[in-house]
Design an enzyme around this catalytic site. Sequence first.
Site, short mmCIF file in Angstrom:
data_model
loop_
_atom_site.label_atom_id
_atom_site.label_comp_id
_atom_site.label_asym_id
_atom_site.label_seq_id
_atom_site.Cartn_x
_atom_site.Cartn_y
_atom_site.Cartn_z
N GLU A 112 0.86 -1.18 0.00
CA GLU A 112 0.00 0.00 0.00
C GLU A 112 0.89 1.23 0.00
O GLU A 112 1.74 1.40 0.88
CB GLU A 112 -0.93 0.02 1.22
CG GLU A 112 -1.88 1.21 1.20
CD GLU A 112 -2.95 1.14 2.28
OE1 GLU A 112 -3.67 2.14 2.43
OE2 GLU A 112 -3.04 0.11 2.96
N ASP A 137 4.90 4.87 3.64
CA ASP A 137 4.57 6.30 3.76
C ASP A 137 5.77 6.99 4.39
O ASP A 137 6.73 6.33 4.81
CB ASP A 137 3.31 6.51 4.60
CG ASP A 137 2.52 7.75 4.18
OD1 ASP A 137 3.13 8.82 4.05
OD2 ASP A 137 1.30 7.65 3.97
N ASP A 187 -1.79 12.32 -4.40
CA ASP A 187 -1.87 13.76 -4.68
C ASP A 187 -2.23 13.96 -6.15
O ASP A 187 -1.53 13.48 -7.04
CB ASP A 187 -0.51 14.40 -4.38
CG ASP A 187 -0.61 15.92 -4.29
OD1 ASP A 187 -1.36 16.51 -5.10
OD2 ASP A 187 0.07 16.50 -3.44
N LYS A 191 -2.78 21.52 -10.68
CA LYS A 191 -2.30 22.52 -11.64
C LYS A 191 -1.62 21.83 -12.82
O LYS A 191 -0.83 20.91 -12.64
CB LYS A 191 -1.34 23.49 -10.95
CG LYS A 191 -2.00 24.35 -9.88
CD LYS A 191 -1.02 25.33 -9.26
CE LYS A 191 -1.69 26.19 -8.20
NZ LYS A 191 -0.74 27.14 -7.55
N ASP A 223 -10.50 10.92 -5.71
CA ASP A 223 -11.73 11.71 -5.70
C ASP A 223 -11.60 12.94 -6.59
O ASP A 223 -12.43 13.83 -6.54
CB ASP A 223 -12.09 12.13 -4.26
CG ASP A 223 -11.11 13.14 -3.70
OD1 ASP A 223 -9.91 13.05 -4.04
OD2 ASP A 223 -11.53 14.02 -2.91
N THR A 260 -12.01 5.77 3.45
CA THR A 260 -10.90 6.38 4.17
C THR A 260 -11.28 7.77 4.67
O THR A 260 -12.24 8.39 4.19
CB THR A 260 -9.65 6.49 3.29
OG1 THR A 260 -9.90 7.46 2.25
CG2 THR A 260 -9.31 5.15 2.66
N ARG A 261 -10.49 8.28 5.58
CA ARG A 261 -10.71 9.64 6.09
C ARG A 261 -10.59 10.64 4.95
O ARG A 261 -11.39 11.58 4.83
CB ARG A 261 -9.68 9.95 7.19
CG ARG A 261 -9.80 11.34 7.76
CD ARG A 261 -8.72 11.62 8.78
NE ARG A 261 -8.74 10.69 9.89
CZ ARG A 261 -7.91 10.76 10.94
NH1 ARG A 261 -7.01 11.72 11.00
NH2 ARG A 261 -7.99 9.87 11.90
#
Length: 283
Positions: A112, A137, A187, A191, A223, A260-261
């Site tokens: 992940e 991460d 992310d 732009k 999203d 997820t949050r």
Amino acid sequence: MTSEQSRTAERPAAGVPAPSTAPAGVPAPTGAPDGAMFAPGTGPAANPAAGTGDRHRGVRSFVPRRSRVTTAQREALERHWATRGVEIDGRTPVDLDRLFDTLPPGSPIVLEIGFGMGEATALMAAADPTTGVLAADVHTPGQGHLLKLASEQGLENVRVANGDALLLLEHMLPPASLAGIRVFFPDPWPKKRHHKRRIVQPPFVALCASRLAPGGLLHCATDWEPYAEHMLEVLEASPDLGNTVPGGGFAPRPDFRPETRFERQGLEKGHRVRDLLFRRPVG
């Protein structure tokens, strides 16, 4: 770089080598420059790929934000990092069977990339305890929180990797070694001049496909609609992966991916969440 990684972007500090009790096949922690943060020889490194030159220049764009680490997170890192942590140094091959020594040899392993605070990661690990989850991460509070959740819930199938997941994929994991790769809410770099920084690009997809075992699944979710369209275009163009959706297009959110949050934040803003599930063919 994932959305969670980009939020913690700062200029890096060089890591300081330190002794470790990490098991064989697991890269040893290099310690932290802020010695007061972790006990000697414990905790993730500030820059695990420090000193490796331009080959690993990507890791220099971020370091963990340690100022917000809670006492419970720090204690979880100190207690569990030596046995459940992996430093992504871009050099040391990871022996997945030894890393996941609590699972039978040859158990499926999922990578992940970017897990935030780890709540969804822990839920998926609990729902599928026979699959190892290697969660990568750079967010130190999230690393500590995930280790805390894993310890409290008795999740023996969770390991945490610290650093640039691209280095892990390219230099530390063998071909056809993963049952799945998850990239949830990276992310979007909205732009136009930043689009080249998006992680889901043809070279990344080709690298993921090479590390997936036959039948392995690359699962992305976002999203951000323009990024979703970009992901779909890139994935559909891959000669190494096939869309699991008959006729192509986006997939409904599978039951095994909990909300997820970050996803909830997007939904509250009126964003539409898209899932993409592409599989490496068998044979």
